[in-house]
Each structure stands twice: as C-alpha cells, then as structure tokens.
Enzyme design. Structure first.
Site, PDB file in Angstrom:
ATOM      1  N   HIS A  29      44.911  49.938  38.135  1.00 25.91           N
ATOM      2  CA  HIS A  29      44.101  49.273  38.713  1.00 25.91           C
ATOM      3  C   HIS A  29      43.771  49.599  40.024  1.00 25.91           C
ATOM      4  O   HIS A  29      42.669  49.897  40.814  1.00 25.91           O
ATOM      5  CB  HIS A  29      44.067  47.718  38.594  1.00 25.91           C
ATOM      6  CG  HIS A  29      43.416  46.897  39.565  1.00 25.91           C
ATOM      7  ND1 HIS A  29      42.016  46.837  39.545  1.00 25.91           N
ATOM      8  CD2 HIS A  29      43.693  46.224  40.721  1.00 25.91           C
ATOM      9  CE1 HIS A  29      41.430  46.030  40.351  1.00 25.91           C
ATOM     10  NE2 HIS A  29      42.581  45.554  41.152  1.00 25.91           N
TER      11      HIS A  29
ATOM     12  N   ASP B 249      36.773  46.176  44.356  1.00 22.64           N
ATOM     13  CA  ASP B 249      37.923  45.195  43.698  1.00 22.64           C
ATOM     14  C   ASP B 249      37.183  44.754  42.342  1.00 22.64           C
ATOM     15  O   ASP B 249      38.000  44.273  41.155  1.00 22.64           O
ATOM     16  CB  ASP B 249      38.545  44.542  44.593  1.00 22.64           C
ATOM     17  CG  ASP B 249      39.697  43.888  43.834  1.00 22.64           C
ATOM     18  OD1 ASP B 249      40.401  44.500  43.087  1.00 22.64           O
ATOM     19  OD2 ASP B 249      40.249  42.633  44.638  1.00 22.64           O
TER      20      ASP B 249
ATOM     21  N   HIS C  43      46.303  43.923  36.865  1.00 25.44           N
ATOM     22  CA  HIS C  43      46.954  44.173  37.999  1.00 25.44           C
ATOM     23  C   HIS C  43      48.189  45.001  38.053  1.00 25.44           C
ATOM     24  O   HIS C  43      48.952  44.621  38.345  1.00 25.44           O
ATOM     25  CB  HIS C  43      47.176  43.036  38.769  1.00 25.44           C
ATOM     26  CG  HIS C  43      45.836  41.897  39.128  1.00 25.44           C
ATOM     27  ND1 HIS C  43      45.608  40.887  38.418  1.00 25.44           N
ATOM     28  CD2 HIS C  43      45.085  42.014  40.122  1.00 25.44           C
ATOM     29  CE1 HIS C  43      44.502  40.497  38.775  1.00 25.44           C
ATOM     30  NE2 HIS C  43      44.062  41.095  40.003  1.00 25.44           N
TER      31      HIS C  43
ATOM     32  N   HIS D 259      46.200  47.146  47.779  1.00 27.90           N
ATOM     33  CA  HIS D 259      45.571  46.042  47.830  1.00 27.90           C
ATOM     34  C   HIS D 259      46.043  44.962  46.775  1.00 27.90           C
ATOM     35  O   HIS D 259      45.854  43.552  47.040  1.00 27.90           O
ATOM     36  CB  HIS D 259      43.963  45.979  47.504  1.00 27.90           C
ATOM     37  CG  HIS D 259      43.731  46.336  46.104  1.00 27.90           C
ATOM     38  ND1 HIS D 259      43.795  47.435  45.589  1.00 27.90           N
ATOM     39  CD2 HIS D 259      42.999  44.983  45.417  1.00 27.90           C
ATOM     40  CE1 HIS D 259      43.271  47.078  43.954  1.00 27.90           C
ATOM     41  NE2 HIS D 259      42.787  45.900  44.263  1.00 27.90           N
ATOM     42  N   ASP D 260      46.946  45.213  45.788  1.00 24.37           N
ATOM     43  CA  ASP D 260      47.398  44.228  45.127  1.00 24.37           C
ATOM     44  C   ASP D 260      49.068  44.454  44.823  1.00 24.37           C
ATOM     45  O   ASP D 260      49.489  44.276  43.891  1.00 24.37           O
ATOM     46  CB  ASP D 260      46.842  44.389  43.363  1.00 24.37           C
ATOM     47  CG  ASP D 260      45.667  43.698  43.650  1.00 24.37           C
ATOM     48  OD1 ASP D 260      45.466  42.532  44.183  1.00 24.37           O
ATOM     49  OD2 ASP D 260      44.614  43.861  42.845  1.00 24.37           O
TER      50      ASP D 260
END
Length: 510
Positions: A254, A404, A250, A290-291
C-alpha cells in the site's frame, strides 16, 4: 418621602446614590461597547463569540435573547456541518425501508456505509493557520539548489537502479540480477495511472517499495543534492519496509502504491509546476512513511480500547501521530538510517515540520474540512501555478490524501483487489471488537457490510467528489482519473444488482 415611596436612610446618602448611578452607567457603557474581534479566529468563530457576548448583556430582553440563542445554535451547527454532504447529515434516510425482508438487508448495508462515512470522515478539526513550508522553509534551504529531474537523465542512468551499487560493492542484490531487465521495463511505467503495483511486487520479490523509492529519489537528484549517503538510504528504505506489518491492506505494498500514485501526480498531473523541488522531496518521503507501523486497526478502535497508542497521543489522530513520531524517533536513535543527517538543524526542523503536517492530514476525519478549504482556495487563487506560492502546503496535503484514497479510482481489476483487501482488514478488526465487547466500528461488521455497497458509498460521497475537485486544478486528474472512477462506480452498481438478484432468486427457491 420620595415619589417612589423609598425612604433615604442615613446609610444611603445622595453620595451613595451617585456612586450607584456611576457604577450602573459604567456597566451599561461596557455592555454597549462593541466586542473585540480576535484576528486569530475564523470569521465564523468570531461571529459565535460576538453573539455569546451579546446574550450575556443585562439590557437584552427575553424575546431578543431567545432569537440570538437560536441564531447561535444554527451558526454553531452550520459552522461544523456545512462542509458535509446533506445526505450524510440526513439520518432519516437510515430509517427508510428497513422493515421488508431483502430490501431491509440492503438498507442495513447502506446505513452501515453512511455510518462509517460519518464516523471516519466528519470529525471536524479546528483550523490552524500554519505558515507554509515554502514561505519560511525555502529561505533556510537557500544553499541547496535542487533543479528537479536532472537534464539528460535517462532510464539508462545506472544510479537509478539499486542493484548497480550493490553489485559494485560485491553485495547480494535485493532483486536477482536476471530479473532486472523486467524491473527496468516496469519502472518505465511509473508515470502511468494504470501502473500495477501487485505485479511489480511480484517481479521484485516483495521489494517494490525500496526499488521504486530508490529510483524516484535518484531521478530527482535528491540523493546528491541533500547529501544522502546511498548506503544510509538503502538501509533506511529497508527499515521503512520492515516497519510495515503484514496486514491485508495497510502494508508495504500500500505504501509503494501511494508513493507511485504521488509520483504520477507530481510528474504526469504536473503538481511539480505548483511546488518547489524540496517540497517534492517532503511529499515523496511522506508518501513512503504515511502508514509506518500501522497495525491494521483504525483510530476508532484504539480510542475505544484505550490502547497505548491512543493514550500516548491523547485520542488525537492516533495512527497518524504514531507514524510521524515513529519515523523521527527511529532516525534519532539510529544514525545509520538517518537520511536527513546531511542537513543543518534549521533545514531539518522545517523539513520535519512539513512532513509531520502531511502525515497528520492523512487522518480521514479531516477530509470534508480540508476539501472545503481546498475548493475555496481554488476559487480564490485560480489555477495558475504562480498563484499557489502561498498555498503549496495545502496542495501537498490534498495530493497525499487523494493518493491515499485512490484505490477506487484505479482500473477496476486493481480497484477490486484493493477493496477486497481493505474489507478483509475491516472485518478482522470488527471480529476483534466483538470479542473484546467493544462497539463494532462502522464498516467493520461482516454481518452487515458488503463489498459492493461499501465501495458505492465510498465513491459517491468521498472519492468521486474529491477527484472532481482536484481536477479543477489539475486537468489530467479530470481527464484520466475521474472517468475511471465513473466506470468503476458503474461496475460496482452492476455487481450489486447481480448480487441482489442472486439473493432474490435464492430466497424465492427456498
């Protein structure tokens, strides 16, 4: 004395008996009345409520009550479980073949995969009816006319490349000028499913995310039409990159990979035919962040360890809520990285809501519920873009989620590298849980889980069915992505056979 032997006392007059009769009749009439249907609930939830009301009636016999209670039990169980594959629900499989040597080790690995899939992908969430971004949000963006990718825009357009602005301002570019020829060539492959983000990360000197994002956002014309200051955008992109921690999996690479995969879906798989341009913008931004701030630990760890993140978000989609709140908190506190400052309050509100919904749907525990909703929508709405006007938010959520979890669907060299990184991060968490005396999260125990077994289980139960379902709406996904997944599955099974064969030979020699 009445026939029933009961004497009427002074206190119990005929008038009192009449009152009792009226009261009892009213109670019976009330019980016989049809229970009300709640329009805000699903059909299954209404059915459960109706049966619960019926069981509370005084005129229901013991046998009928048992039958209704059994029906309730089955309905509740089916309501929560019918979207999950039967093989995951069948815990008897976990008990088979665990008593004989080498086979036992293999079975333990398979059990660990199933346990991980159950833990991470089957925590079903209550459905919420959400008005789509398009139905409400589009009206407030009426003053903004984004036509999508500018007509006549070519790869020679200088605005697509960050170093052009940096050079004009006399600022040292993120990527040295002599490398930009190769960078441009790589960017031409952004529409390809086999795009190698690791190579691009190397070519850009670790700046894949800002270079790719700058390129895509300018290619669509978002920077001009949404009045985004280019220098604010540059600083925001660097801020987002810096917020990603140096985790094995992560990390910023990514995020760049997911954004490129989203770009593939929008452009090559033609998701752009189903959603509006402003929704494309929301989807790209969501992919980038998103992360955001992910610490390499999953929701299960945070919940069990009662971390600040878990407490702040009440154990609900812990990481996903953290990513969303971090994004908007940082932009609110620092105007120099607020890329949405060109929007009016109402536009900003609706765009923010769409992005938050997208980020929350990357919570893997919502997987089976969301995929069932998507499949049902495809079955009812069909595959014509015009029939998805009221379902565009759902499509965006599915696309982001699919991207994802797309690593096992990429060409095998890329898929293998991502799988190794993911398992490394899982094992680091498992070691930390062991040291803290916490339950070791499924898939995170290095003494049980294996690379091949985890990938085979993940592909069979999650990745392959997911891409096949999306492929019913997007033919490119069915024709390009699904065959790659099937090839990878065969590759992992071959690896597993070789690994087990080697283990057997070693055992025999000993």
């Amino acid at each position: 004395v009445p026939a029933n032997g009961h004497r009427t006392t002074a206190e119990e007059s005929p008038r009192t008996n009449q009152d009792k009769y009226t009261s009892n009749k009213a109670q019976i009439d009330k019980e016989d009345a049809l229970p009300q249907i709640d329009g805000k609930l699903s059909a299954a939830d209404n059915a459960i409520n109706l049966l619960q009301q019926v069981t509370n009636r005084s005129n229901i016999g013991p046998q009928e009550k048992k039958i209704i209670e059994y029906a309730l039990k089955v309905l509740k169980s089916d309501h929560n479980a019918n979207v999950v594959p039967e093989e995951l629900l069948d815990t008897k499989k976990d008990e088979e073949g665990t008593q004989d040597g080498r086979k036992s080790a293999g079975k333990r690995g398979e059990m660990a995969v199933r346990e991980w899939l159950r833990a991470d992908f089957t925590h079903l969430q209550a459905k919420r009816k959400v008005t789509t971004f398009r139905s409400v949000g589009m009206s407030v963006f009426g003053s903004i006319t984004i036509k999508g990718k500018r007509k006549g825009s070519t790869f020679e357009d200088s605005k697509l490349y960050l170093h052009e602005m940096e050079a004009e301002a006399g600022q040292t570019p993120l990527v040295p000028m002599e490398r930009w020829g190769e960078v441009r060539e790589r960017l031409k492959g952004m529409n390809s499913w086999s795009f190698d983000v690791f190579e691009f990360e190397e070519v850009t000197g670790g700046h894949a995310l800002p270079i790719m994002a700058w390129f895509v956002l300018h290619q669509w014309g978002f920077v001009e039409e949404l009045c985004i200051d280019p220098w604010v955008l540059r600083k925001w992109l660097m801020h987002v990159t810096d917020c990603y921690q140096n985790n094995p999996y992560h990390n910023a690479t990514h995020a760049a990979d997911v954004m490129q995969t989203v770009h593939f879906m929008i452009e090559t798989a033609r998701v752009a035919d189903f959603i509006s341009a402003i929704e494309v913008f929301a989807l790209i931004i969501a992919a980038l962040v998103h992360d955001l701030g992910h610490d390499g630990l999953n929701n299960n760890f945070h919940k069990n360890a009662m971390t600040d993140r878990a407490i702040s978000h009440n154990d609900i989609s812990i990481q996903e809520n953290y990513h969303a709140s971090s994004l908007f908190k940082d932009m609110k506190e620092d105007a120099s990285i607020d890329i949405l400052q060109g929007l009016n309050p109402q536009q900003r509100l609706h765009l923010r809501r769409a992005i938050i919904e997208l980020l929350l749907c990357t919570d893997m525990s919502k997987h089976f519920t969301k995929m069932k909703e998507f499949k049902n929508t495809v079955d009812s709405a069909g595959t014509t873009p015009s029939s998805w006007l009221d379902h565009s938010q759902l499509l965006m959520e599915i696309v982001l989620h699919v991207c994802d979890i797309s690593n096992p669907a990429k060409p095998f060299p890329l898929a293998k590298q991502w799988a190794e990184r993911c398992l490394t991060e899982f094992f680091v968490q498992g070691d930390q849980e062991r040291g803290m005396g916490l339950p070791i999260s499924p898939g995170c125990d290095r003494n049980i889980s294996s690379l091949e077994t985890s990938q085979i289980g993940f592909i069979n139960f999650v990745v392959l069915p997911t891409f096949q379902t999306l492929g019913t709406l997007l033919p490119v996904v069915a024709n390009v992505c699904v065959p790659t997944i099937e090839d990878n599955l065969a590759g992992w099974e071959q690896h597993q056979a070789l690994t087990r064969g080697g283990s057997a030979s070693s055992t025999e020699e000993e």
